[in-house]
Design an enzyme around this catalytic site. Structure first.
Site, mmCIF file in Angstrom:
data_model
loop_
_atom_site.group_PDB
_atom_site.id
_atom_site.type_symbol
_atom_site.label_atom_id
_atom_site.label_comp_id
_atom_site.label_asym_id
_atom_site.label_seq_id
_atom_site.Cartn_x
_atom_site.Cartn_y
_atom_site.Cartn_z
ATOM 1 N N CYS A 8 -4.057 -0.087 -3.013
ATOM 2 C CA CYS A 8 -4.489 0.412 -1.707
ATOM 3 C C CYS A 8 -3.684 1.628 -1.294
ATOM 4 C CB CYS A 8 -4.365 -0.701 -0.674
ATOM 5 S SG CYS A 8 -2.796 -1.580 -0.751
ATOM 6 N N CYS B 160 0.824 -1.209 0.000
ATOM 7 C CA CYS B 160 0.000 0.000 0.000
ATOM 8 C C CYS B 160 0.858 1.258 0.000
ATOM 9 C CB CYS B 160 -0.926 0.003 1.214
ATOM 10 S SG CYS B 160 -2.090 -1.359 1.172
#
Ligand code: NAG
Ligand code: NAG
Ligand code: NAG
Length: 285
Positions: free
Chosen positions: A191, A110
């Protein structure tokens, strides 16, 4: 008399039993030879298919070793192969790679995921020199298959690497479907804050025909993502800016819950920046 007759008829019976057995044995050997021939001719791989297999497994093992993830490279090959072997190379079903994707999905990093369109060389130079961001080609499946060509053929279990359909020859070819599916999986996992490096030297940096526009952006999900930061790579005399109409289209296509930003960064700045090691992985823009 009776005994002699009995004896001679027994011997006849024995002879005919022997003949029957001999015939059965011959038939058995012939059938065995046919089966063996069929099995050998379908399992004997052509050298180029064998080479592809060893490239895939070697690349996979290197990746697993360097990233210390646990993945079974023989299993990766088996799942990969089952998508296209024995199939018409223009009629691979779109879901053929699902088992491979499910078994070998990337571990998303992420805030470090980097998408690109028409900036491939710069982006990969960047992720290689400055090990901070991750493109699809830096994930297990992406790095293993990058640059390879493969296909199967109906009626054989062999893998071929030549005479395979090209990217635009037909939609459902094994290479194109793989990258479509892998890109969708990578984008679906996106993400945090996501970065996309687009090309400011062309008129349409967000091109509808690109994988980024046609597949990846459509998978971005605001339950996992915060926003998208576009890095528009420019060179001297480029006229394309963040105000480019195609980038307005991109902004409109995003879920309104996602933050959007765009920054023009010169290619030379990125090239200088990637040579400076930074363990904290500060951005180059
Ligand atoms: C790799 O992973 C194993 C098990 O998770 C761990 O024991 C080992 O220290 C790791 N090695 C490196 C170099 O990170
Ligand atoms: C942008 O596209 C042009 C034209 O295709 C190409 O020459 C150039 O290398 C690309 N820029 C980057 C950073 O990849
Ligand atoms: C986003 O992900 C969530 C959770 O996985 C899912 O329920 C939802 O349908 C996804 N939204 C879109 C637009 O794909």
């Amino acid at each position: 008399m009776d005994d002699v007759e009995t004896y001679s008829s027994r011997s006849k019976k024995r002879r005919s039993r022997f003949l029957k057995f001999g015939l059965a044995a011959v038939i058995f050997v012939v059938i065995l030879a046919i089966i063996l021939g069929v099995v050998l001719s379908t399992t004997a791989r052509n050298p180029s298919g064998e080479k592809l297999k060893s490239t895939v497994i070697t690349r996979c093992e290197k990746f697993v070793e360097s990233t210390n993830i646990s993945r079974d490279c023989q299993k990766l090959w088996n799942l990969f192969e089952q998508a296209y072997v024995g199939r018409d190379p223009c009629a691979v079903p779109p879901e053929a790679y699902n088992p491979l994707m499910a078994g070998m999905h990337p571990d998303p990093s992420c805030n470090r995921m980097l998408f690109w369109s028409k900036t491939k060389d710069l982006v990969h130079d960047f992720t290689e020199k400055r090990d901070c961001y991750q493109t699809l080609e830096d994930t297990l499946l992406g790095s293993v298959m990058d640059g390879l060509t493969w296909c199967g053929k109906e009626g054989t279990r062999e893998t071929f690497t030549t005479d395979c359909p090209g990217w635009t020859d037909c939609d459902n070819n094994p290479v194109r479907l793989f990258w479509n599916r892998a890109s969708a999986g990578f984008a679906d996992a996106a993400c945090g804050d996501v970065t996309a490096m687009l090309n400011g030297s062309i008129a349409t940096p967000f091109s509808p025909a690109s994988i980024f526009a046609s597949i990846e952006v459509k998978q971005f999900n605001s339950t996992r993502m915060n926003g998208l930061n576009v890095v528009l790579v420019t060179n001297k005399n480029d006229i394309t800016t963040c105000e480019n109409p195609s980038l307005k289209v991109l902004q409109k296509e995003l879920d309104p819950k996602l933050k959007y930003s765009c920054k023009e960064v010169t290619q030379s700045n990125i090239q200088e920046c990637m040579l400076r090691p930074d363990p904290a992985c500060g951005a180059c823009w």
